[in-house]
Motif scaffolding. Structure first.
Motif, PDB file in Angstrom:
ATOM      1  N   VAL A  10       0.404   5.778   3.407  1.00 46.12           N
ATOM      2  CA  VAL A  10      -0.107   4.904   4.460  1.00 46.12           C
ATOM      3  C   VAL A  10      -0.995   3.848   3.810  1.00 46.12           C
ATOM      4  O   VAL A  10      -2.032   4.144   3.241  1.00 46.12           O
ATOM      5  CB  VAL A  10      -0.888   5.697   5.542  1.00 46.12           C
ATOM      6  N   SER A  12      -3.018   0.047   3.904  1.00 49.25           N
ATOM      7  CA  SER A  12      -3.554  -1.057   4.690  1.00 49.25           C
ATOM      8  C   SER A  12      -3.793  -2.209   3.717  1.00 49.25           C
ATOM      9  O   SER A  12      -3.538  -2.078   2.530  1.00 49.25           O
ATOM     10  CB  SER A  12      -4.857  -0.652   5.359  1.00 49.25           C
ATOM     11  N   LYS A  13      -4.311  -3.317   4.242  1.00 46.70           N
ATOM     12  CA  LYS A  13      -4.582  -4.462   3.365  1.00 46.70           C
ATOM     13  C   LYS A  13      -5.653  -4.106   2.329  1.00 46.70           C
ATOM     14  O   LYS A  13      -5.668  -4.632   1.235  1.00 46.70           O
ATOM     15  CB  LYS A  13      -5.060  -5.651   4.192  1.00 46.70           C
ATOM     16  N   ARG A  14      -6.532  -3.218   2.712  1.00 47.25           N
ATOM     17  CA  ARG A  14      -7.660  -2.911   1.836  1.00 47.25           C
ATOM     18  C   ARG A  14      -7.397  -1.776   0.846  1.00 47.25           C
ATOM     19  O   ARG A  14      -8.011  -1.715  -0.203  1.00 47.25           O
ATOM     20  CB  ARG A  14      -8.898  -2.560   2.666  1.00 47.25           C
ATOM     21  N   THR A  16      -4.731   1.820  -0.413  1.00 52.89           N
ATOM     22  CA  THR A  16      -3.546   2.657  -0.305  1.00 52.89           C
ATOM     23  C   THR A  16      -4.018   4.094  -0.113  1.00 52.89           C
ATOM     24  O   THR A  16      -4.932   4.544  -0.784  1.00 52.89           O
ATOM     25  CB  THR A  16      -2.684   2.563  -1.576  1.00 52.89           C
ATOM     26  N   GLU A  80      -2.485   7.228  12.256  1.00 52.85           N
ATOM     27  CA  GLU A  80      -2.621   6.792  10.858  1.00 52.85           C
ATOM     28  C   GLU A  80      -1.303   6.222  10.346  1.00 52.85           C
ATOM     29  O   GLU A  80      -1.265   5.212   9.669  1.00 52.85           O
ATOM     30  CB  GLU A  80      -3.029   7.974   9.959  1.00 52.85           C
ATOM     31  N   THR A  83      -0.175   2.825  12.097  1.00 52.59           N
ATOM     32  CA  THR A  83      -0.962   1.643  11.755  1.00 52.59           C
ATOM     33  C   THR A  83      -0.787   1.249  10.291  1.00 52.59           C
ATOM     34  O   THR A  83      -1.420   0.323   9.816  1.00 52.59           O
ATOM     35  CB  THR A  83      -2.464   1.871  12.027  1.00 52.59           C
ATOM     36  N   SER A  84       0.046   1.973   9.574  1.00 53.44           N
ATOM     37  CA  SER A  84       0.212   1.669   8.156  1.00 53.44           C
ATOM     38  C   SER A  84       1.471   0.832   7.924  1.00 53.44           C
ATOM     39  O   SER A  84       2.344   0.739   8.780  1.00 53.44           O
ATOM     40  CB  SER A  84       0.321   2.959   7.354  1.00 53.44           C
ATOM     41  N   PHE A  85       1.545   0.258   6.753  1.00 51.60           N
ATOM     42  CA  PHE A  85       2.758  -0.452   6.359  1.00 51.60           C
ATOM     43  C   PHE A  85       3.814   0.557   5.941  1.00 51.60           C
ATOM     44  O   PHE A  85       3.504   1.685   5.578  1.00 51.60           O
ATOM     45  CB  PHE A  85       2.471  -1.398   5.188  1.00 51.60           C
TER      46      PHE A  85
END
Ligand SMILES: [Zn+2]
Length: 95
Positions: A10, A12-14, A16, A80, A83-85
């Motif tokens: 999972v 996010s931009k900030r 991994t 979770e 909302t992840s890539f």
């Protein structure tokens, strides 16, 4: 489908992160061997659990420490993951 023993990536931009056995871990460092060291996100709970995965994040090599808090419930897990890539082919929302 969410399997409890599956390694879900999972990101996010900030950061991994991975979810393994219903605990979430943030990427900390990469060993010279390529293996990745992940630490439990619940640091404010004084949780010292961590895992090591292979470089492809396909499987867990090592699990260490005891969690000082309960695991994510299925609702939190789904949140979770949703909302992840989509980085992992095993990620259920990517199909
Ligand atoms: Zn923990």
């Amino acid at each position: 489908m969410i399997s409890s023993s599956q390694l879900e990536v999972v990101a996010s931009k900030r950061s991994t992160a991975v979810i393994y056995e219903r605990f979430k871990y943030i990427k900390q460092k990469v060993y010279s061997s390529g293996d990745i060291f992940w630490k439990c996100i619940m640091r404010n709970m004084k949780c010292s659990a961590f895992i090591t995965t292979d470089s492809e994040m396909n499987y867990v090599r090592k699990v260490s420490g005891q969690h000082s808090h309960p695991a994510l419930d299925p609702k939190e897990m789904a949140f979770e993951i949703s909302t992840s890539f989509c980085l992992s082919p095993s990620n259920s929302v990517c199909r």
